[in-house]
Design a protein around this motif. Structure first.
Motif, PDB file in Angstrom:
ATOM      1  N   GLY A  69      -5.159   5.281  -8.402  1.00  8.15           N
ATOM      2  CA  GLY A  69      -5.570   5.724  -7.074  1.00  8.15           C
ATOM      3  C   GLY A  69      -6.786   6.620  -7.140  1.00  8.15           C
ATOM      4  O   GLY A  69      -7.740   6.469  -6.366  1.00  8.15           O
ATOM      5  N   ALA A  89      -7.776   3.903  -0.174  1.00 10.18           N
ATOM      6  CA  ALA A  89      -6.799   3.303   0.738  1.00 10.18           C
ATOM      7  C   ALA A  89      -6.427   1.898   0.279  1.00 10.18           C
ATOM      8  O   ALA A  89      -5.256   1.506   0.322  1.00 10.18           O
ATOM      9  CB  ALA A  89      -7.362   3.263   2.157  1.00 10.18           C
ATOM     10  N   PHE A  92      -4.070   1.982  -2.696  1.00 10.75           N
ATOM     11  CA  PHE A  92      -2.716   2.255  -2.212  1.00 10.75           C
ATOM     12  C   PHE A  92      -2.078   0.972  -1.669  1.00 10.75           C
ATOM     13  O   PHE A  92      -0.925   0.656  -1.988  1.00 10.75           O
ATOM     14  CB  PHE A  92      -2.777   3.329  -1.126  1.00 10.75           C
ATOM     15  CG  PHE A  92      -1.471   3.598  -0.441  1.00 10.75           C
ATOM     16  CD1 PHE A  92      -0.545   4.478  -0.986  1.00 10.75           C
ATOM     17  CD2 PHE A  92      -1.167   2.976   0.764  1.00 10.75           C
ATOM     18  CE1 PHE A  92       0.667   4.724  -0.341  1.00 10.75           C
ATOM     19  CE2 PHE A  92       0.034   3.213   1.411  1.00 10.75           C
ATOM     20  CZ  PHE A  92       0.948   4.091   0.855  1.00 10.75           C
ATOM     21  N   GLY A 108       4.392   3.647  -3.253  1.00 11.24           N
ATOM     22  CA  GLY A 108       3.066   4.217  -3.111  1.00 11.24           C
ATOM     23  C   GLY A 108       2.897   5.715  -3.252  1.00 11.24           C
ATOM     24  O   GLY A 108       1.784   6.220  -3.104  1.00 11.24           O
ATOM     25  N   MET A 112      -0.668   7.385  -3.892  1.00 18.19           N
ATOM     26  CA  MET A 112      -1.195   8.206  -2.801  1.00 18.19           C
ATOM     27  C   MET A 112      -1.593   9.588  -3.310  1.00 18.19           C
ATOM     28  O   MET A 112      -2.620  10.144  -2.899  1.00 18.19           O
ATOM     29  CB  MET A 112      -0.170   8.340  -1.668  1.00 18.19           C
ATOM     30  CG  MET A 112      -0.698   9.162  -0.504  1.00 18.19           C
ATOM     31  SD  MET A 112       0.469   9.273   0.876  1.00 18.19           S
ATOM     32  CE  MET A 112      -0.430  10.393   1.956  1.00 18.19           C
ATOM     33  N   ALA A 149       4.115  12.907   1.116  1.00 15.67           N
ATOM     34  CA  ALA A 149       3.189  12.064   1.872  1.00 15.67           C
ATOM     35  C   ALA A 149       2.833  12.697   3.210  1.00 15.67           C
ATOM     36  O   ALA A 149       1.663  12.738   3.611  1.00 15.67           O
ATOM     37  CB  ALA A 149       3.793  10.672   2.085  1.00 15.67           C
ATOM     38  N   LEU A 171      -1.855   6.482   5.304  1.00 13.55           N
ATOM     39  CA  LEU A 171      -1.089   6.281   4.072  1.00 13.55           C
ATOM     40  C   LEU A 171       0.304   6.894   4.191  1.00 13.55           C
ATOM     41  O   LEU A 171       1.282   6.315   3.711  1.00 13.55           O
ATOM     42  CB  LEU A 171      -1.828   6.881   2.879  1.00 13.55           C
ATOM     43  CG  LEU A 171      -3.230   6.335   2.571  1.00 13.55           C
ATOM     44  CD1 LEU A 171      -3.698   6.800   1.202  1.00 13.55           C
ATOM     45  CD2 LEU A 171      -3.276   4.823   2.653  1.00 13.55           C
ATOM     46  N   VAL A 175       3.931   5.046   3.724  1.00 13.14           N
ATOM     47  CA  VAL A 175       4.971   5.538   2.817  1.00 13.14           C
ATOM     48  C   VAL A 175       6.306   5.648   3.563  1.00 13.14           C
ATOM     49  O   VAL A 175       7.355   5.241   3.053  1.00 13.14           O
ATOM     50  CB  VAL A 175       4.577   6.900   2.202  1.00 13.14           C
ATOM     51  CG1 VAL A 175       5.783   7.556   1.515  1.00 13.14           C
ATOM     52  CG2 VAL A 175       3.449   6.727   1.186  1.00 13.14           C
TER      53      VAL A 175
END
Length: 214
Positions: A69, A89, A92, A108, A112, A149, A171, A175
């Motif tokens: 990432g 992005a 992810f 993720g 992330m 997240a 994101l 999640v």
């Protein structure tokens, strides 16, 4: 003359391809730990790797998923103005929905964290702190991942990085969506805590009762 859209498109594709590398699956296969898709939840993230009983492999998976990432952000940002957020992005998305695995990837959280840290490291530090605090405070892996997240767009807002809030929020919402089964089990009081999976570290088949975050 090179079309103006070509480099941004390349950045998007590169980010997706980086993110779609299934490090958990590769590591478990390479070390003889089995097909990760047939263990525990069937997910390709570090939490499911841990169910093989290989803590070192789980740690390596976590770091590599985080790294891909961050790498996408750094490479994308070096090629296109604003390309860091775009590539991050897509990395992810690649982790969550890898084409190589019929779009059945991880949830993720680690990827992330890599994206958020590379975009704005103070928010990455908060992400890590919230993840660890929620994880060890509740003993629910899923709660740790979701709380971390959600902290990202809040941290971006608090630090005045409004330009990064939309991507962080998007994101975070994905999640949460990826954890929808965990949320349902939490609501029913059926979500197992760390170390209390119903049938031990190794379970056969992508379980419908995925007990954790990845």
């Amino acid at each position: 003359m090179t079309p103006s859209w070509l480099l941004p498109a390349f950045v998007l594709v590169l980010g997706y391809l980086l993110g779609s590398i299934p490090f958990g699956l590769i590591l478990t296969r390479a070390t003889g730990a089995g097909d990760l898709r047939q263990i525990g939840s069937g997910n390709i993230g570090a939490t499911n790797v841990l169910r093989t009983g290989r803590k070192g492999l789980a740690a390596a998976t976590l770091l590599l998923d985080l790294f891909k990432g961050a790498a996408a952000v750094l490479i994308g940002g070096s090629l296109v103005d604003g390309g860091g957020a775009m590539a991050g992005a897509m990395a992810f998305i690649g982790h969550c929905y890898p084409v190589w695995l019929r779009f059945a990837g991880g949830k993720g959280v680690a990827t992330m964290m890599g994206v958020v840290t590379a975009l704005f490291w103070p928010a990455g530090c908060i992400f890590a702190a919230v993840w660890l605090a929620a994880l060890f405070g509740t003993k629910w892996s899923s709660v740790g991942g979701m709380a971390a997240a959600v902290s990202a767009p809040i941290a971006m807002t608090a630090f005045g990085r409004g330009d990064l809030v939309p991507v962080a929020l998007a994101l975070a919402l994905i999640v949460l969506w990826r954890h929808r089964a965990n949320i349902a089990r939490l609501a029913r009081g059926e979500e197992p805590k760390i170390g209390k999976a119903r049938s031990g570290a190794i379970q056969s088949g992508p379980a419908a009762n995925d007990p954790a975050g990845e």
